[in-house]
Design a protein around this motif. Sequence first.
Motif, PDB file in Angstrom:
ATOM      1  N   GLN A  13     -15.065   7.173  -5.186  1.00 25.50           N
ATOM      2  CA  GLN A  13     -15.438   5.972  -4.371  1.00 25.50           C
ATOM      3  C   GLN A  13     -15.191   4.574  -4.831  1.00 25.50           C
ATOM      4  OE1 GLN A  13     -19.346   7.425  -2.918  1.00 25.50           O
ATOM      5  NE2 GLN A  13     -18.796   8.167  -1.432  1.00 25.50           N
ATOM      6  N   THR A  14     -15.567   4.810  -6.759  1.00 24.81           N
ATOM      7  CA  THR A  14     -15.884   3.636  -7.238  1.00 24.81           C
ATOM      8  C   THR A  14     -14.361   3.217  -7.020  1.00 24.81           C
ATOM      9  OG1 THR A  14     -17.490   4.905  -8.613  1.00 24.81           O
ATOM     10  CG2 THR A  14     -15.860   2.556  -9.566  1.00 24.81           C
ATOM     11  N   ILE A  15     -12.918   4.015  -7.830  1.00 26.48           N
ATOM     12  CA  ILE A  15     -11.454   3.904  -7.272  1.00 26.48           C
ATOM     13  C   ILE A  15     -11.588   2.974  -6.265  1.00 26.48           C
ATOM     14  CG2 ILE A  15      -9.628   3.947  -8.455  1.00 26.48           C
ATOM     15  CD1 ILE A  15     -10.293   6.212 -10.761  1.00 26.48           C
ATOM     16  N   GLY A  16     -11.223   3.624  -5.284  1.00 26.70           N
ATOM     17  CA  GLY A  16     -11.359   4.026  -4.000  1.00 26.70           C
ATOM     18  C   GLY A  16     -12.257   2.118  -3.247  1.00 26.70           C
ATOM     19  N   GLY A  17     -13.071   2.203  -3.886  1.00 24.45           N
ATOM     20  CA  GLY A  17     -13.972   0.659  -3.097  1.00 24.45           C
ATOM     21  C   GLY A  17     -13.151   0.028  -3.513  1.00 24.45           C
ATOM     22  N   LEU A  18     -12.606  -0.285  -5.492  1.00 24.69           N
ATOM     23  CA  LEU A  18     -12.155  -1.199  -6.090  1.00 24.69           C
ATOM     24  C   LEU A  18     -10.952  -1.789  -5.536  1.00 24.69           C
ATOM     25  CD1 LEU A  18     -12.992  -3.066  -8.196  1.00 24.69           C
ATOM     26  CD2 LEU A  18     -11.826  -1.420  -9.763  1.00 24.69           C
ATOM     27  N   TYR A  19     -10.171  -1.033  -5.229  1.00 23.69           N
ATOM     28  CA  TYR A  19      -9.048  -1.359  -4.636  1.00 23.69           C
ATOM     29  C   TYR A  19      -9.187  -1.530  -3.111  1.00 23.69           C
ATOM     30  CZ  TYR A  19      -4.010  -1.205  -3.120  1.00 23.69           C
ATOM     31  OH  TYR A  19      -2.657  -1.663  -2.832  1.00 23.69           O
ATOM     32  N   LEU A  20     -10.017  -1.153  -2.394  1.00 25.80           N
ATOM     33  CA  LEU A  20     -11.017  -1.517  -0.440  1.00 25.80           C
ATOM     34  C   LEU A  20     -11.274  -2.780  -1.229  1.00 25.80           C
ATOM     35  CD1 LEU A  20     -10.888  -0.901   1.815  1.00 25.80           C
ATOM     36  CD2 LEU A  20     -13.523  -0.413   1.459  1.00 25.80           C
ATOM     37  N   LEU A  21     -11.184  -3.353  -1.769  1.00 21.01           N
ATOM     38  CA  LEU A  21     -12.025  -4.588  -2.157  1.00 21.01           C
ATOM     39  C   LEU A  21     -10.982  -5.150  -2.549  1.00 21.01           C
ATOM     40  CD1 LEU A  21     -14.600  -6.889  -2.355  1.00 21.01           C
ATOM     41  CD2 LEU A  21     -14.449  -5.690  -4.735  1.00 21.01           C
ATOM     42  N   ILE A  22      -9.799  -4.977  -2.842  1.00 17.76           N
ATOM     43  CA  ILE A  22      -8.806  -6.126  -3.839  1.00 17.76           C
ATOM     44  C   ILE A  22      -8.170  -6.426  -2.137  1.00 17.76           C
ATOM     45  CG2 ILE A  22      -6.227  -6.210  -4.969  1.00 17.76           C
ATOM     46  CD1 ILE A  22      -8.177  -4.495  -7.335  1.00 17.76           C
ATOM     47  N   VAL A  23      -7.848  -4.987  -1.546  1.00 16.53           N
ATOM     48  CA  VAL A  23      -7.048  -5.648  -0.014  1.00 16.53           C
ATOM     49  C   VAL A  23      -7.572  -6.662   0.764  1.00 16.53           C
ATOM     50  CG1 VAL A  23      -6.383  -3.666   1.994  1.00 16.53           C
ATOM     51  CG2 VAL A  23      -6.011  -2.986  -0.079  1.00 16.53           C
ATOM     52  N   LEU A  24      -9.548  -6.429   0.752  1.00 16.64           N
ATOM     53  CA  LEU A  24      -9.323  -6.912   1.939  1.00 16.64           C
ATOM     54  C   LEU A  24      -9.707  -8.470   1.324  1.00 16.64           C
ATOM     55  CD1 LEU A  24     -11.320  -7.216   4.537  1.00 16.64           C
ATOM     56  CD2 LEU A  24     -13.285  -6.502   2.969  1.00 16.64           C
ATOM     57  N   LEU A  25      -9.825  -8.140  -0.545  1.00 11.94           N
ATOM     58  CA  LEU A  25      -9.776 -10.302  -0.152  1.00 11.94           C
ATOM     59  C   LEU A  25      -8.174 -10.741  -0.328  1.00 11.94           C
ATOM     60  CD1 LEU A  25     -11.476  -9.779  -4.037  1.00 11.94           C
ATOM     61  CD2 LEU A  25     -11.787 -11.725  -2.555  1.00 11.94           C
ATOM     62  N   ARG A  26      -6.839  -9.598  -0.346  1.00 11.93           N
ATOM     63  CA  ARG A  26      -6.001 -10.319   0.068  1.00 11.93           C
ATOM     64  C   ARG A  26      -6.161 -10.736   1.527  1.00 11.93           C
ATOM     65  NH1 ARG A  26      -0.186  -8.839  -0.878  1.00 11.93           N
ATOM     66  NH2 ARG A  26       0.745 -10.832   0.093  1.00 11.93           N
ATOM     67  N   PHE A  27      -6.486 -10.212   2.243  1.00  6.25           N
ATOM     68  CA  PHE A  27      -6.817 -10.745   3.492  1.00  6.25           C
ATOM     69  C   PHE A  27      -6.904 -11.959   3.760  1.00  6.25           C
ATOM     70  CE2 PHE A  27      -9.113 -11.118   7.717  1.00  6.25           C
ATOM     71  CZ  PHE A  27      -8.942 -11.535   8.853  1.00  6.25           C
ATOM     72  N   CYS A  41      -5.615 -14.519  -7.374  1.00  2.00           N
ATOM     73  CA  CYS A  41      -4.666 -14.662  -6.709  1.00  2.00           C
ATOM     74  C   CYS A  41      -3.261 -13.933  -6.830  1.00  2.00           C
ATOM     75  CB  CYS A  41      -4.120 -15.618  -6.017  1.00  2.00           C
ATOM     76  SG  CYS A  41      -5.582 -16.655  -5.210  1.00  2.00           S
ATOM     77  N   GLN A  42      -2.447 -14.158  -7.735  1.00  2.00           N
ATOM     78  CA  GLN A  42      -1.217 -13.704  -8.012  1.00  2.00           C
ATOM     79  C   GLN A  42      -1.719 -12.175  -8.932  1.00  2.00           C
ATOM     80  OE1 GLN A  42       1.610 -14.911  -8.585  1.00  2.00           O
ATOM     81  NE2 GLN A  42       1.175 -16.389  -7.145  1.00  2.00           N
ATOM     82  N   PHE A  43      -3.084 -11.927  -9.257  1.00  2.04           N
ATOM     83  CA  PHE A  43      -3.264 -10.114  -9.703  1.00  2.04           C
ATOM     84  C   PHE A  43      -3.016  -9.396  -8.543  1.00  2.04           C
ATOM     85  CE2 PHE A  43      -6.740  -7.398  -9.635  1.00  2.04           C
ATOM     86  CZ  PHE A  43      -6.595  -6.415 -10.514  1.00  2.04           C
ATOM     87  N   ILE A  44      -4.241 -10.688  -7.253  1.00  2.98           N
ATOM     88  CA  ILE A  44      -4.508  -9.709  -6.121  1.00  2.98           C
ATOM     89  C   ILE A  44      -3.519  -9.305  -5.244  1.00  2.98           C
ATOM     90  CG2 ILE A  44      -5.241  -9.722  -3.621  1.00  2.98           C
ATOM     91  CD1 ILE A  44      -7.656 -11.305  -4.638  1.00  2.98           C
ATOM     92  N   VAL A  45      -2.298 -10.643  -5.239  1.00  4.73           N
ATOM     93  CA  VAL A  45      -1.447 -10.012  -4.789  1.00  4.73           C
ATOM     94  C   VAL A  45      -0.301  -8.821  -5.755  1.00  4.73           C
ATOM     95  CG1 VAL A  45       1.103 -11.598  -3.919  1.00  4.73           C
ATOM     96  CG2 VAL A  45      -0.851 -12.622  -3.607  1.00  4.73           C
ATOM     97  N   ARG A  46      -0.305  -8.569  -5.985  1.00  7.40           N
ATOM     98  CA  ARG A  46       0.240  -7.611  -7.113  1.00  7.40           C
ATOM     99  C   ARG A  46       0.253  -6.736  -7.034  1.00  7.40           C
ATOM    100  NH1 ARG A  46       1.390 -11.641 -11.040  1.00  7.40           N
ATOM    101  NH2 ARG A  46      -0.109 -11.420 -12.302  1.00  7.40           N
ATOM    102  N   ALA A  47      -1.291  -6.450  -6.474  1.00  6.55           N
ATOM    103  CA  ALA A  47      -1.361  -5.154  -6.912  1.00  6.55           C
ATOM    104  C   ALA A  47      -1.797  -4.695  -5.467  1.00  6.55           C
ATOM    105  CB  ALA A  47      -3.411  -5.126  -7.302  1.00  6.55           C
ATOM    106  N   THR A  48      -2.112  -5.483  -4.793  1.00  7.36           N
ATOM    107  CA  THR A  48      -2.109  -4.896  -3.231  1.00  7.36           C
ATOM    108  C   THR A  48       0.134  -4.865  -2.540  1.00  7.36           C
ATOM    109  OG1 THR A  48      -1.871  -7.319  -2.683  1.00  7.36           O
ATOM    110  CG2 THR A  48      -4.173  -5.245  -2.070  1.00  7.36           C
ATOM    111  N   GLN A  49       0.360  -5.441  -3.516  1.00 10.23           N
ATOM    112  CA  GLN A  49       2.197  -5.287  -2.570  1.00 10.23           C
ATOM    113  C   GLN A  49       2.878  -4.193  -2.679  1.00 10.23           C
ATOM    114  OE1 GLN A  49       3.042  -8.682  -1.697  1.00 10.23           O
ATOM    115  NE2 GLN A  49       5.289  -7.991  -1.294  1.00 10.23           N
TER     116      GLN A  49
END
Length: 196
Positions: A13-27, A41-49
Amino acid sequence: MIGLNTAAVYILQTIGGLYLLIVLLRFILQLVRANFYNPLCQFIVRATQPLLQPLRRLIPSIGGLDTASLVLAIIVQLVLMALTLMLLGYGVDNPVQLLIWSIIGITALFIKVFFFALIISVILSWVAPGTHNPAAELINQICEPLLAPIRRFMPNLGGLDLSPIVAFLLLNLIDMLVVRNLAIMTGMYKGLSLAI
């Protein structure tokens, strides 16, 4: 005594929740038309790409919305819920119900992102007004589309901006009257409170 499954759920939940937040931030960044040259924003793009790029081939944007990132957020939420339930010994009997719970969870997180962005924005306006820090600029870009329509209807109080208070009230009302009622109607609180 805390078992290995409970520890695994915590890590998931900690790691998955953090990644979920990053994906939702991309939206959200696409939704509010944020400056994608901002380092955050560049970090969020690279993390979700890596996950978003293949999904974009299947899911086109609809009406200017980054539909693929929203679908990815729902998928990540669904997988997190399913894995949590399985780790705690509950079966995933109804995938449609899990999908509905995932959509409700994403909606609640969406509201929380704006809520906490508003809190940070208000604090920054007190302690560091006019700062050009990348994080502060990003927070302001997230909040502005929410606050601008409210400011049009608010009377001018001589430099005192009450629009964040109205935005807090509106976000809380949506959370209480819509999101929580949907969660109760679909059995989300009862079903997930057993697992989480």
